[in-house]
Design an enzyme around this catalytic site. Structure first.
Site, PDB file in Angstrom:
ATOM      1  N   LEU A  11      11.238  45.050  76.937  1.00 29.90           N
ATOM      2  CA  LEU A  11      10.961  46.297  76.233  1.00 29.90           C
ATOM      3  C   LEU A  11      11.322  46.204  74.760  1.00 29.90           C
ATOM      4  O   LEU A  11      10.716  46.860  73.922  1.00 29.90           O
ATOM      5  CB  LEU A  11      11.740  47.456  76.874  1.00 29.90           C
ATOM      6  CG  LEU A  11      11.329  47.856  78.293  1.00 29.90           C
ATOM      7  CD1 LEU A  11      12.293  48.894  78.843  1.00 29.90           C
ATOM      8  CD2 LEU A  11       9.913  48.374  78.318  1.00 29.90           C
ATOM      9  N   GLY A  12      12.332  45.421  74.440  1.00 32.01           N
ATOM     10  CA  GLY A  12      12.725  45.309  73.041  1.00 32.01           C
ATOM     11  C   GLY A  12      14.041  44.587  72.902  1.00 32.01           C
ATOM     12  O   GLY A  12      14.676  44.183  73.888  1.00 32.01           O
ATOM     13  N   GLY A  14      17.806  44.471  70.454  1.00 32.72           N
ATOM     14  CA  GLY A  14      18.670  45.251  69.575  1.00 32.72           C
ATOM     15  C   GLY A  14      19.944  44.507  69.280  1.00 32.72           C
ATOM     16  O   GLY A  14      20.103  43.332  69.632  1.00 32.72           O
ATOM     17  N   MET A  16      22.809  44.758  70.523  1.00 31.88           N
ATOM     18  CA  MET A  16      23.649  44.436  71.667  1.00 31.88           C
ATOM     19  C   MET A  16      23.026  43.355  72.534  1.00 31.88           C
ATOM     20  O   MET A  16      23.730  42.638  73.234  1.00 31.88           O
ATOM     21  CB  MET A  16      23.887  45.701  72.489  1.00 31.88           C
ATOM     22  CG  MET A  16      24.996  45.588  73.504  1.00 31.88           C
ATOM     23  SD  MET A  16      25.240  47.185  74.319  1.00 31.88           S
ATOM     24  CE  MET A  16      26.692  46.813  75.296  1.00 31.88           C
ATOM     25  N   LYS A  34      19.678  46.347  80.140  1.00 36.31           N
ATOM     26  CA  LYS A  34      20.105  45.860  78.828  1.00 36.31           C
ATOM     27  C   LYS A  34      21.052  44.686  79.039  1.00 36.31           C
ATOM     28  O   LYS A  34      22.140  44.835  79.612  1.00 36.31           O
ATOM     29  CB  LYS A  34      20.787  46.974  78.044  1.00 36.31           C
ATOM     30  CG  LYS A  34      21.184  46.583  76.638  1.00 36.31           C
ATOM     31  CD  LYS A  34      21.554  47.800  75.810  1.00 36.31           C
ATOM     32  CE  LYS A  34      20.347  48.669  75.543  1.00 36.31           C
ATOM     33  NZ  LYS A  34      20.642  49.757  74.578  1.00 36.31           N
ATOM     34  N   ASP A 128      25.590  57.227  67.744  1.00 45.00           N
ATOM     35  CA  ASP A 128      24.349  56.798  67.089  1.00 45.00           C
ATOM     36  C   ASP A 128      23.190  57.702  67.507  1.00 45.00           C
ATOM     37  O   ASP A 128      22.105  57.219  67.832  1.00 45.00           O
ATOM     38  CB  ASP A 128      24.039  55.335  67.401  1.00 45.00           C
ATOM     39  CG  ASP A 128      22.984  54.757  66.460  1.00 45.00           C
ATOM     40  OD1 ASP A 128      22.823  55.296  65.341  1.00 45.00           O
ATOM     41  OD2 ASP A 128      22.311  53.784  66.830  1.00 45.00           O
TER      42      ASP A 128
END
Length: 577
Positions: A11-12, A14, A16, A34, A128
């Site tokens: 999905l992407g 980042g 982390m 994640k 955030d």
């Protein structure tokens, strides 16, 4: 495969790690996984903090949030599993279609406030909140990426001492204070809520400027630009964007004002055809969130923090990470701008002018890296929350009981009433017997600590605290003039209480005198303290009394005179779970 999850696609990426779309090995529902970066996975301290943060985030009720479903901090690459929310981000919608309509804006404001109420109620701070972390899913908005990311910077070195990391346009003024002793409180999320709502309603953030450094300067020194924001939200957003965190409302207060504010027609339009959002907001009001305002969470002092602008500002605007290195010594800026009148924040101007002058002299170099919406930038590593007890930390429920909050005024004809009087919640009966006040509907765990100030107002009255109470039965503690009792509230529905343990007080409790009572419930025992001194320990022998609710009320023995009145009062109740 990763653990029990089949990874279907990426999905992407980042700060982390990488986020994958996945499916449980023995299930069909899609989830988001994640996976933590390899350089973080080798850090034992990170794993410990990651495990702790996961446990806290899993306590967040799924009211307008992406629910944390699973995690494996011990895996070769630690990972986190959250609910997959299929919907565009708020940022994408505004970028593609422009600002939201009034009704849609109000519903987003309610949804994000609902999410923050749930997040803060679990003792978590998002840190955030921004439009790319708000998903406009079918049914209700969903806030994602809360509570976990701060663990990544604790030991990884991603945040240097000369840097600040965050989404600059949504950072509260206190976030720019690099003093390690300054805690970040839930009030910072409330400030971000105000910025998110402004962006959703106008297409611009309230302190927008042409660079992150200029945006930071506006956040620190200028009032927000809200003239394009429609009423009735404008006043509430302005309140959320107060420079001093002590002056901002709590997320719970935001939600209450949004639901039952001065313009009910706006709320009705926002919730029309959205039963999921209506239900989530109602549940969040009933069972989660801090009842104390943000000013209490931010600490007793209302003095604004002293800013220590570091020689480099690192942050995230809507799409990029920016670094502003400052290599030249700051110029003398004395007298370059008038200071605001006392008592407003004289500490802001010299530091901000130093920063801006140095940027101009040095010729700031901005390096941008486009980041995915799921990005988790490094945090400041702060672990401090608004702590009310040096051992127990932040309470799950806190209510001063000076007015309606978690507890409400009630009046049951012929049985009793609870009303707010003289800054306390007064439980009253005209005849002997028992009466419980209407309190929070939280299902609390079996192990918990309850603390409250009690005051016996009339002779033969006992203040009563119920715990592990479910299906009309549970335990009851009674605080009377000469004795403290631990009893079992029976299942027969008649309000009968069987005393299991009696503590005789060496010093009786005088009528009208406040007394602080704490019940520490752990396993099969409850430890009772009075004004900090231990009274005794009682055994809890009912094997099926566990998860339940907590109540406050009045109890007077049935052999007391039939005619009253009987009254006991409560203030400053706190429950740690």
């Amino acid at each position: 495969m990763l653990g029990d999850y089949e990874l279907l696609g990426r999905l992407g990426e980042g700060g982390m790690g990488t986020v994958y779309l996945a499916r449980p090995k023995n299930g069909t529902a899609l989830v988001a996984v994640k996976v933590v970066r390899l350089d973080l996975a080798d850090d034992d301290e990170f794993r410990r903090r990651f495990r702790s943060e996961v446990e806290r985030a899993r306590q967040v009720p799924p009211f307008c949030t992406a629910e944390v479903l699973d995690a494996d901090p011990e895996h070769e690459q630690p990972y986190l599993v959250v609910e997959f929310v299929d919907g565009p981000t708020l940022a994408e919608v505004v970028e593609q279609r422009g600002p939201l309509t009034s009704a849609n804006l109000h519903s987003v404001a309610i949804g994000v406030a609902t999410a923050l109420t749930a997040i803060h109620g679990a003792g978590v701070i998002h840190r955030d909140l921004k439009p790319r972390n708000v998903l406009l899913a079918p049914g209700s908005p969903k806030v994602i990426d809360f509570g976990i990311a701060r663990a990544m910077t604790a030991t990884s070195g991603n945040t240097r001492p000369d840097q600040m990391v965050g989404t600059v346009a949504y950072m509260a003024p206190e976030r720019f204070d690099t003093d390690a002793g300054t805690p970040i409180t839930p009030a910072a999320d409330v400030f971000a809520w105000g910025s998110v709502v402004t962006y959703a309603g106008t297409g611009k953030t309230p302190f927008y400027a042409d660079s992150p450094a200029a945006t930071a300067a506006r956040i620190l020194t200028q009032p927000p630009r809200l003239h394009e924001l429609s009423r009735p939200l404008r006043g509430l957003v302005a309140h959320a964007l107060e420079k001093d965190p002590a002056n901002r409302p709590s997320a719970r207060e935001l939600l209450d004002l949004l639901i039952s504010g001065e313009r009910p027609a706006a709320t009705a339009a926002a919730l029309a055809g959205q039963p999921d959002l209506r239900a989530a907001a109602a549940e969040a009001q009933a069972v989660t969130g801090y009842a104390i305002p943000a000013r209490a969470m931010a600490g007793a002092t209302t003095t604004a923090p002293t800013l220590n602008i570091p020689p480099g500002l690192v942050g995230y605007d809507e799409n990029s990470i920016v670094t502003v290195p400052i290599s030249s010594p700051p110029m003398d800026t004395a007298g370059t701008a008038p200071e605001p009148p006392e008592p407003r924040r004289r500490w802001v101007f010299p530091l901000v002018l130093t920063l801006l002058t140095a940027v101009l002299v040095a010729g700031a170099t901005i390096v941008a890296m486009i980041m995915r919406a799921s990005d988790h930038p490094g945090r400041d590593g702060d672990t401090t929350q608004s702590v009310d007890d040096p051992v127990l930390g932040t309470p799950r429920i806190a209510d001063a009981l000076s007015g309606p909050g978690f507890w409400k005024a009630t009046d049951t004809a012929g049985q009793g009433r609870c009303e707010f009087r003289d800054g306390m919640l007064a439980a009253h009966r005209d005849t002997n017997g028992v009466y419980r006040c209407s309190g929070p509907s939280d299902e609390l765990p079996a192990n918990l600590t309850i603390e409250a100030t009690t005051r016996l107002e009339t002779a033969d009255s006992c203040a009563a605290i119920w715990f592990r109470f479910a299906d009309q039965h549970g335990y009851q503690a009674r605080i009377c003039e000469r004795n403290l009792y631990i009893g079992v509230h029976n299942r027969d529905g008649k309000g009968l209480v069987t005393t299991k343990r009696t503590f005789v007080l060496k010093d009786p409790i005088p009528l009208g005198t406040p007394t602080r009572i704490r019940l520490g419930v752990l396993g099969d025992t409850v430890t009772v303290t009075r004004d900090g001194a231990e009274v005794g320990v009682a055994q809890l022998t009912e094997p099926d009394f566990g998860v339940g609710k907590a109540y406050l009320g009045i109890f007077c023995e049935r052999d007391a005179p039939a005619a009253g009145p009987y009254q006991a009062s409560f203030s400053d109740v706190r429950i740690w779970a």
